[in-house]
Design a protein around this motif. Sequence first.
Motif, mmCIF file in Angstrom:
data_model
loop_
_atom_site.group_PDB
_atom_site.id
_atom_site.type_symbol
_atom_site.label_atom_id
_atom_site.label_comp_id
_atom_site.label_asym_id
_atom_site.label_seq_id
_atom_site.Cartn_x
_atom_site.Cartn_y
_atom_site.Cartn_z
ATOM 1 N N THR A 52 -5.608 -10.999 5.825
ATOM 2 C CA THR A 52 -4.557 -10.024 5.560
ATOM 3 C C THR A 52 -3.209 -10.620 5.957
ATOM 4 N N HIS A 84 3.965 -1.739 6.679
ATOM 5 C CA HIS A 84 2.697 -1.206 6.184
ATOM 6 C C HIS A 84 2.962 0.143 5.525
ATOM 7 N N PRO A 85 2.327 0.419 4.381
ATOM 8 C CA PRO A 85 2.590 1.690 3.678
ATOM 9 C C PRO A 85 2.290 2.933 4.512
ATOM 10 N N PRO A 124 -1.526 3.287 -0.380
ATOM 11 C CA PRO A 124 -0.127 3.507 -0.798
ATOM 12 C C PRO A 124 0.122 4.903 -1.365
ATOM 13 N N ALA A 132 7.208 -0.058 1.361
ATOM 14 C CA ALA A 132 5.977 -0.853 1.452
ATOM 15 C C ALA A 132 4.948 -0.359 0.454
ATOM 16 N N LEU A 136 3.548 -2.604 -2.617
ATOM 17 C CA LEU A 136 2.116 -2.900 -2.666
ATOM 18 C C LEU A 136 1.547 -2.608 -4.051
ATOM 19 N N TYR A 140 2.126 -7.231 -5.217
ATOM 20 C CA TYR A 140 1.409 -7.467 -3.958
ATOM 21 C C TYR A 140 1.929 -8.710 -3.244
ATOM 22 N N TYR A 143 4.930 -7.838 -1.319
ATOM 23 C CA TYR A 143 4.522 -7.012 -0.176
ATOM 24 C C TYR A 143 3.914 -7.869 0.935
ATOM 25 N N ALA A 144 3.035 -8.787 0.569
ATOM 26 C CA ALA A 144 2.393 -9.655 1.554
ATOM 27 C C ALA A 144 3.420 -10.542 2.253
#
Length: 267
Positions: A52, A84-85, A124, A132, A136, A140, A143-144
């Motif tokens: 992750t 983080h969402p 999400p 976020a 996501l 992605y 987001y990452a």
Amino acid sequence: MATNENLPPNVIKQLAKELKCLDESPPEGIKVGVNDDDFSIIYADIEGPSGTPYENGVFRMKLLLSHDFPHSPPKGYFLTKIFHPNIANNGEICVNTLKKDWNPSLGLRHVLIVVRCLLIEPFPESALNEQAGKMLLENYDEYARHARLYTGIHAKPKPKFKTGAICESTTALNVDQSNTSVVNVDQKNQAASAALSMPPPVAPSAAAPKGGNSQDQAASAVPTSETGVSGAAATATTGITQKKEGVAKVQADKKKMDARKKSLKRL
């Protein structure tokens, strides 16, 4: 702020039971602590799961327990900033386990495991951090990248080097001990082989007549033990045998002298 004196005895009893269980068998990647002045605050250090954007980071969170815990769910907050969402900018955690899906039979262990799983699989659709959540769903990789950036800046690094150092030291120690054991075994085998190859010590004794007892001959041919104790015993036995032979010889000589004296008297 609640104090230990204000917490109901049944809550304190429940906490003590759960904290003991967490201490004896901690969940993977989670370390739990408690505020000694206020048992209603539970702290936890959560390692970012591998694979992750949060891996290699350690995130601190806290759980605030109500006076009627476990009948009411605790409230969860991340103290470490994280992208983080389902975690708001103020650290509040949005997860169904802490809201509509709460059940009094669920304990602190279940809550902590669910929060760590949230780092693996965000939701999400129920985002507290809209940026976020949107990122996501739409991109992605972006987001990452943001999540890794936050992890690198705010999270405490995971102490991987400690685990590696311990494993390497243990491995090296095991190898050294194994080699030492092999050397010792080889040395013992060589010593045993050398002892067996040496001719047995022969104790001085009267010559055995030809055609003597085969058991006596076999006994005289048995080598003494390789140990010093057996060697000393063999030497002592030899000395005793020699002394007995000497005494017997003296007695025989005395008998001969007595016989001669008697013969002279007769003459």
